[in-house]
Each structure stands twice: as C-alpha cells, then as structure tokens.
Design an enzyme around this catalytic site. Structure first.
Site, PDB file in Angstrom:
ATOM      1  N   SER A  11       0.657  -1.700  -0.108  1.00  0.00           N
ATOM      2  CA  SER A  11       0.127   0.434  -0.352  1.00  0.00           C
ATOM      3  C   SER A  11       1.011   0.823   0.079  1.00  0.00           C
ATOM      4  CB  SER A  11      -1.057   0.150   1.371  1.00  0.00           C
ATOM      5  OG  SER A  11      -2.040   1.395   0.997  1.00  0.00           O
ATOM      6  N   HIS A  52       2.647  12.284  -1.103  1.00  0.00           N
ATOM      7  CA  HIS A  52       1.424  13.652  -0.774  1.00  0.00           C
ATOM      8  C   HIS A  52       3.084  14.571  -1.397  1.00  0.00           C
ATOM      9  CE1 HIS A  52      -1.268  12.958   1.874  1.00  0.00           C
ATOM     10  NE2 HIS A  52      -0.690  11.810   2.195  1.00  0.00           N
ATOM     11  N   HIS A 100      -2.186   6.988  -4.361  1.00  0.00           N
ATOM     12  CA  HIS A 100      -3.291   6.454  -3.143  1.00  0.00           C
ATOM     13  C   HIS A 100      -2.840   4.635  -4.619  1.00  0.00           C
ATOM     14  CE1 HIS A 100      -5.800   2.889  -2.432  1.00  0.00           C
ATOM     15  NE2 HIS A 100      -5.193   2.765  -1.057  1.00  0.00           N
ATOM     16  N   ARG A 118      -3.738  -6.544  -3.070  1.00  0.00           N
ATOM     17  CA  ARG A 118      -3.737  -7.443  -1.365  1.00  0.00           C
ATOM     18  C   ARG A 118      -4.112  -9.144  -2.228  1.00  0.00           C
ATOM     19  NH1 ARG A 118      -7.313  -3.284  -1.249  1.00  0.00           N
ATOM     20  NH2 ARG A 118      -9.347  -4.276  -0.955  1.00  0.00           N
ATOM     21  N   HIS A 123      -6.771   7.294 -16.275  1.00  0.00           N
ATOM     22  CA  HIS A 123      -7.523   6.645 -17.420  1.00  0.00           C
ATOM     23  C   HIS A 123      -7.241   6.239 -18.153  1.00  0.00           C
ATOM     24  CE1 HIS A 123     -10.482   7.461 -13.719  1.00  0.00           C
ATOM     25  NE2 HIS A 123     -10.236   8.198 -13.463  1.00  0.00           N
ATOM     26  N   GLY A 134      -3.054  -4.143  13.831  1.00  0.00           N
ATOM     27  CA  GLY A 134      -1.620  -3.884  13.571  1.00  0.00           C
ATOM     28  C   GLY A 134      -1.216  -3.040  13.932  1.00  0.00           C
ATOM     29  N   ARG A 135       0.423  -2.831  12.985  1.00  0.00           N
ATOM     30  CA  ARG A 135       0.701  -1.896  13.534  1.00  0.00           C
ATOM     31  C   ARG A 135       0.458  -0.118  13.316  1.00  0.00           C
ATOM     32  NH1 ARG A 135       6.185   0.679  11.586  1.00  0.00           N
ATOM     33  NH2 ARG A 135       6.871   0.892  12.358  1.00  0.00           N
TER      34      ARG A 135
END
Length: 299
Positions: free
Chosen positions: A92, A96, A106, A110, A145, A258-259
């Site tokens: 992931s 920025h 983004h 997964r 796109h 999770g972390r």
C-alpha cells in the site's frame, strides 16, 4: 512455490521497484526502512521518504500478517468466514508531493486467504489506484484513465468500466457529498481463478508508475505560492477524513491489531481545516468541485 508465496514475492519486488522509481524522480531524499513484527503473526517493512525535492512524504508499506480470527471489517460481508484463521499480504502506498499542482496518489494491491481446520476456504485479491488532484488538468486525468483502461483490456471489455465505477463509489465522502478525487480502479473479492486474477493484480501494480510518474514530471516545476499551498493543506483534510472514517484497509489494520505507524502512514504530514471555507466563485480552487463527481474521462 505455493500461491501465497508467489504473490508475496511479487509484492516485495513491486515495493522495491516503486521505491527506486520514486527516489530517481525525487533526486534528493531516500526511503528509510522500518522492519516490524506483529505479535499475533507476521510483520512487514514500511518505507518512508520525507522532505524530498518533489515529495513532502511518500510512504509505501509491505505487510504479510496472519491471525486466528477475522476482524469485523473483513467478515462483515462474509459471515461464513467468521472465526476462520487468516493470512494477508499487500503493498500500500500514498504519496504527498510538495507542489499543489502534483496530485496526491494512492495504490494498494493485496491478497487474502482464510482457512478452517487447515484447509483454504476462501482466497481473493483486492486493490486498485486512485488520484487526488488539488488543481486538476484534463490531460493529467485523461492520461491516468487511459493507462487504467489499457491495463484492463486483456481482462475483458467490461473490466475498466466496472472497476472505475467501483472506485468512484468506494472513494466517496458521503458526509461531504463528493468523491475523494478523480478515481481510477478499485476491486475486491476477486477469487474465481488464481492465475487470471493474479495476472490482473500484477497489471494494476505494474501500471501504477506508468499512470502517475508522467504527471509528476509534467507538474513538478510549476510555480506556486502561499494561496495554492494553503488550499492543498485544506483539501488534504478530506483525505484524512476518508481514511479515518471510511477506508476498509485502515479499519482492518486497526481492528486486527496492526502496527498503527504503518497503517496511518497514509496521512499527510501537514494538513489544516477551516470552518465554513468556500472558494471564490470562478477561481481555480472553485473549479476543483467540477472534478469531484463521477464522469467518463475518456469520452
């Protein structure tokens, strides 16, 4: 090599390749790596680039985590899997940039597997990528796109339209009645045929740099001032709102123990809110609203 390990190897290589490309484009900063382990099972490697020439913060994390009980965010739409053991891996990223004319972006890919009594009872892919401009340009959005459409073509005529629509619907802030950005692709629960679905995941992961980096190169030297920077920080607030209120990945990560540092690396390093802010009619800032509704960017 089993299916899970094949996906895992692809994802670690994808993280390496994207990091190398971002460092080359930035030309100043490098990624710092943070290796971590999860008490219940698994771990990952989080990489953060900060205060670069182009990127204010770029975070990209790989994780391979497992658990003995699915968290609510994962089992809500699959009640038959409640109580199953699970393992998930993914990459992931959220970038920025400094320059308000370069969009935030983004990407996530997964793979998730659930087992009961040592047998795999479900496995599926998910992911996608999306673009969040503050000062949008039609040519940038159309390029984004076009890349998305091209990588979808080998997987059927309806793939791009379906996953673009899914992206528009998913990245929507209901309390603001606007999309998070100009969309892209989003998919989940892709688990009918491993080889076909794995090939699509790779197409999405590999296509990300082709979609994003030309926009970075085109806009990185655009001049801007305090007005544009303040608007960028204000609009980043919408990004924070979405990630903390709606994003399934964030909720899954936090609910599964999770972390937190890795899960929340998607948040911008600087952001602001302003009560009752309304852009001046006819301004470049007001123009953004025209882009925050689902539309056909390819005509």
């Amino acid at each position: 090599m089993n299916e899970f390990d094949r996906v895992r190897d692809y994802l670690t290589d994808l993280q390496d390749r994207i990091c190398a490309a971002v460092e080359a484009a930035d030309g100043k900063a490098r990624f710092a790596e943070d290796l971590w382990k999860r008490e219940e099972g698994g771990g990952g490697r989080t990489r953060i680039l900060r205060d670069g020439a182009v990127f204010e913060q770029a975070g990209i994390g790989f994780s391979d985590v497992s658990g003995t009980r699915l968290p609510p965010s994962a089992s809500a739409h699959r009640p038959e899997l409640a109580g199953a053991t699970w393992r998930a891996c993914g990459v992931s990223l959220v970038f920025h940039p400094h320059n308000p004319y370069i969009p935030t972006t983004h990407m996530n890919v997964r793979y998730f597997r659930a087992e009961r009594d040592g047998e795999v009872v479900a496995a599926w892919f998910g992911g996608g990528f999306d673009l969040t401009p503050f000062y949008p340009f039609d040519e940038d959005v159309q390029h984004w796109h076009r890349v998305a459409q091209a990588l979808c073509e080998p997987f059927g005529e309806e793939r791009y339209a379906a996953h673009k629509r899914w992206c528009d619907e998913y990245f929507f802030l209901r309390h603001r009645n606007e999309t998070r950005g100009v969309g892209g692709l989003f998919f989940d629960d892709l688990g009918k045929e491993f080889e076909h679905d794995f090939a699509y995941q790779q197409a999405v992961g590999n296509g990300f740099l082709d979609a994003y980096m030309p926009i970075v190169q085109r806009r990185k030297d655009t001049a801007y001032g305090e007005r544009e920077r303040e608007f960028q920080l204000y609009r980043r607030g919408r990004y924070v709102e979405f990630n903390l209120v709606y994003d399934r990945g964030t909720l899954f990560g936090l609910q599964s123990g999770g972390r937190a540092e890795s899960i929340l690396m998607s948040l911008p390093p600087r952001v602001r809110w302003e009560y009752g802010f309304t852009p001046e009619p006819g301004s470049a800032e007001a123009r953004l609203a025209d882009y925050l509704i689902p539309r056909d960017w390819l005509g």
